[in-house]
Design a protein around this motif. Structure first.
Motif, PDB file in Angstrom:
ATOM      1  N   VAL A   1       7.039 -46.324 -21.581  1.00  0.00           N
ATOM      2  CA  VAL A   1       7.706 -46.833 -22.777  1.00  0.00           C
ATOM      3  C   VAL A   1       7.160 -48.234 -23.061  1.00  0.00           C
ATOM      4  O   VAL A   1       7.380 -49.169 -22.293  1.00  0.00           O
ATOM      5  CB  VAL A   1       9.238 -46.887 -22.577  1.00  0.00           C
ATOM      6  N   ALA A   2       6.410 -48.357 -24.155  1.00  0.00           N
ATOM      7  CA  ALA A   2       5.761 -49.627 -24.487  1.00  0.00           C
ATOM      8  C   ALA A   2       5.756 -49.817 -25.994  1.00  0.00           C
ATOM      9  O   ALA A   2       5.117 -49.052 -26.715  1.00  0.00           O
ATOM     10  CB  ALA A   2       4.335 -49.646 -23.957  1.00  0.00           C
ATOM     11  N   ALA A   3       6.469 -50.821 -26.473  1.00  0.00           N
ATOM     12  CA  ALA A   3       6.556 -51.049 -27.922  1.00  0.00           C
ATOM     13  C   ALA A   3       5.174 -51.219 -28.541  1.00  0.00           C
ATOM     14  O   ALA A   3       4.881 -50.668 -29.602  1.00  0.00           O
ATOM     15  CB  ALA A   3       7.425 -52.268 -28.203  1.00  0.00           C
ATOM     16  N   SER A   4       4.317 -51.950 -27.864  1.00  0.00           N
ATOM     17  CA  SER A   4       2.979 -52.223 -28.397  1.00  0.00           C
ATOM     18  C   SER A   4       2.042 -51.031 -28.278  1.00  0.00           C
ATOM     19  O   SER A   4       1.003 -50.974 -28.939  1.00  0.00           O
ATOM     20  CB  SER A   4       2.352 -53.406 -27.653  1.00  0.00           C
ATOM     21  N   GLY A   5       2.392 -50.097 -27.401  1.00  0.00           N
ATOM     22  CA  GLY A   5       1.535 -48.939 -27.162  1.00  0.00           C
ATOM     23  C   GLY A   5       0.304 -49.252 -26.345  1.00  0.00           C
ATOM     24  O   GLY A   5      -0.588 -48.404 -26.199  1.00  0.00           O
ATOM     25  N   ARG A   6       0.263 -50.441 -25.750  1.00  0.00           N
ATOM     26  CA  ARG A   6      -0.929 -50.820 -24.974  1.00  0.00           C
ATOM     27  C   ARG A   6      -0.604 -51.757 -23.798  1.00  0.00           C
ATOM     28  O   ARG A   6      -1.504 -52.402 -23.241  1.00  0.00           O
ATOM     29  CB  ARG A   6      -1.959 -51.479 -25.880  1.00  0.00           C
ATOM     30  N   THR A   7       0.648 -51.863 -23.421  1.00  0.00           N
ATOM     31  CA  THR A   7       1.036 -52.728 -22.298  1.00  0.00           C
ATOM     32  C   THR A   7       0.238 -52.336 -21.053  1.00  0.00           C
ATOM     33  O   THR A   7       0.266 -51.164 -20.649  1.00  0.00           O
ATOM     34  CB  THR A   7       2.540 -52.593 -22.013  1.00  0.00           C
ATOM     35  N   PRO A   8      -0.485 -53.264 -20.430  1.00  0.00           N
ATOM     36  CA  PRO A   8      -1.334 -52.934 -19.271  1.00  0.00           C
ATOM     37  C   PRO A   8      -0.610 -52.188 -18.159  1.00  0.00           C
ATOM     38  O   PRO A   8      -1.162 -51.244 -17.583  1.00  0.00           O
ATOM     39  CB  PRO A   8      -1.827 -54.309 -18.803  1.00  0.00           C
TER      40      PRO A   8
ATOM     41  N   SER B   1       2.234 -34.932 -15.234  1.00  0.00           N
ATOM     42  CA  SER B   1       2.364 -34.861 -16.687  1.00  0.00           C
ATOM     43  C   SER B   1       2.700 -36.247 -17.237  1.00  0.00           C
ATOM     44  O   SER B   1       3.345 -37.045 -16.552  1.00  0.00           O
ATOM     45  CB  SER B   1       3.453 -33.869 -17.085  1.00  0.00           C
ATOM     46  N   THR B   2       2.271 -36.507 -18.459  1.00  0.00           N
ATOM     47  CA  THR B   2       2.455 -37.854 -19.012  1.00  0.00           C
ATOM     48  C   THR B   2       2.983 -37.819 -20.439  1.00  0.00           C
ATOM     49  O   THR B   2       2.579 -36.995 -21.253  1.00  0.00           O
ATOM     50  CB  THR B   2       1.122 -38.636 -18.995  1.00  0.00           C
ATOM     51  N   ILE B   3       3.907 -38.751 -20.708  1.00  0.00           N
ATOM     52  CA  ILE B   3       4.497 -38.916 -22.037  1.00  0.00           C
ATOM     53  C   ILE B   3       4.459 -40.400 -22.375  1.00  0.00           C
ATOM     54  O   ILE B   3       4.806 -41.241 -21.537  1.00  0.00           O
ATOM     55  CB  ILE B   3       5.955 -38.410 -22.065  1.00  0.00           C
ATOM     56  N   GLY B   4       4.036 -40.732 -23.573  1.00  0.00           N
ATOM     57  CA  GLY B   4       4.010 -42.121 -24.010  1.00  0.00           C
ATOM     58  C   GLY B   4       4.936 -42.324 -25.197  1.00  0.00           C
ATOM     59  O   GLY B   4       4.946 -41.510 -26.117  1.00  0.00           O
ATOM     60  N   ILE B   5       5.712 -43.392 -25.167  1.00  0.00           N
ATOM     61  CA  ILE B   5       6.590 -43.736 -26.288  1.00  0.00           C
ATOM     62  C   ILE B   5       6.222 -45.141 -26.748  1.00  0.00           C
ATOM     63  O   ILE B   5       6.316 -46.102 -25.974  1.00  0.00           O
ATOM     64  CB  ILE B   5       8.080 -43.692 -25.885  1.00  0.00           C
ATOM     65  N   SER B   6       5.777 -45.265 -27.987  1.00  0.00           N
ATOM     66  CA  SER B   6       5.381 -46.572 -28.505  1.00  0.00           C
ATOM     67  C   SER B   6       5.952 -46.787 -29.896  1.00  0.00           C
ATOM     68  O   SER B   6       6.528 -45.859 -30.487  1.00  0.00           O
ATOM     69  CB  SER B   6       3.857 -46.686 -28.553  1.00  0.00           C
ATOM     70  N   CYS B   7       5.781 -47.978 -30.430  1.00  0.00           N
ATOM     71  CA  CYS B   7       6.335 -48.310 -31.745  1.00  0.00           C
ATOM     72  C   CYS B   7       5.253 -48.754 -32.723  1.00  0.00           C
ATOM     73  O   CYS B   7       5.487 -49.605 -33.589  1.00  0.00           O
ATOM     74  CB  CYS B   7       7.416 -49.372 -31.597  1.00  0.00           C
TER      75      CYS B   7
END
Length: 284
Positions: free
Chosen positions: A126-133, A148-154
């Motif tokens: 979960v990363a608002a920027s979609g690129r948090t290291p 398995s992987t899921i990404g949540i960004s803003c």
């Protein structure tokens, strides 16, 4: 058009503006229902087979994720070793800022190694920027081990989207206060996590007749809630419900099954075990 500066607004105008901006988020999330559904189904299938759900986040995003994960135990009786959050900077970061924690790629990788991440697990970054290291490193390591992987960004077309199996990108636009990701971004993340975790719990049979029947009675309020749920799902009086719950040590699903099917405690427990604890499969 001249830019409006929020610090020049009166309190009433300011509150209305924040509220108007917040209203937009629900519609934005609505547009992502299908991809959120994919995420729920993936996690549900992995969890059924013994996998773990592991949130990863930093700063405000991480704290929002941690808040969601922490609810799974007391609300739905989920083993906290199977559904939890890894926060950049560790538990200390839940209450205060840990300098440069979100930049620590090595910490993310090492923490996942420490918990023995494997192919049966699901990592939700979960990363608002979609690129948090920290989050990017967590997803990359998860891919390495076959999890398995899921990404949540803003943001739109995030960096997470490029590497996560399923990406939920929510382009929220400008915040009312530039850079304040606890605002619209935080609202969007909370809505998605609410949908994700609650849908999973319902699919797993942790809800029966709209009630959280696996609630853990760890305080007076939840003890009373347990009694109320038993009364709602049976025809027992308050006293009768309390007596039955005391008999089964406040095991609510067992109590419901004993009453609804006229079973002994041991019979009810066996039947629950045969149906993965899912009352809805038994009491159709």
């Amino acid at each position: 058009m001249k830019e409006e500066f929020v610090e020049r607004l009166g309190t009433n105008e300011l509150l209305k503006k924040i509220n108007t901006l917040d209203k937009e988020i629900a519609f934005l999330v609505e547009e992502k229902i299908e991809v959120i559904e994919e995420a729920v189904e993936l996690a549900y299938q992995k969890f059924l087979k013994g996998g773990r759900i592991i949130y990863c986040g930093a700063g405000s995003s991480g704290r929002i994720a941690a808040m969601d994960a922490l609810e799974m135990g007391p609300t739905y009786g989920i083993d906290p070793t199977r559904y939890f959050c890894l926060l950049a900077g560790g538990k200390e970061a839940l209450f205060q800022v840990v300098e440069r924690a979100e930049d620590s790629e090595e910490q993310a990788k090492q923490t996942l190694k420490d918990i023995q991440l494997n192919a049966s697990d699901v990592v939700v970054a979960v990363a608002a920027s979609g690129r948090t290291p920290y989050c990017m490193a967590a997803i990359k390591y998860a891919v390495e081990v076959g999890a398995s992987t899921i990404g949540i960004s803003c943001v739109e077309a995030s960096e997470l989207m490029k590497i996560a199996e399923i990406a939920i990108d929510l382009p929220i636009g400008k915040e009312i206060v530039g850079g304040s990701t606890r605002m619209r971004a935080g609202t969007a993340q909370k809505l998605v996590l609410n949908m994700f975790s609650t849908s999973m719990m319902i699919r797993l049979g942790k809800v029966f007749e709209n009630s959280m029947v696996y609630v853990q009675p760890i305080n007076k309020k939840l003890v009373q809630r347990t009694i109320d749920i038993l009364r709602k799902t049976t025809k027992l009086s308050a006293k009768g419900a309390e007596q039955l719950l005391e008999e089964v040590y406040y095991d609510l699903p067992t109590a419901i099954l004993m009453n609804r099917k006229n079973l002994s405690q041991s019979e009810a427990k066996v039947l629950l075990a045969q149906h993965d604890g899912n009352l809805s499969k038994i009491l159709k």
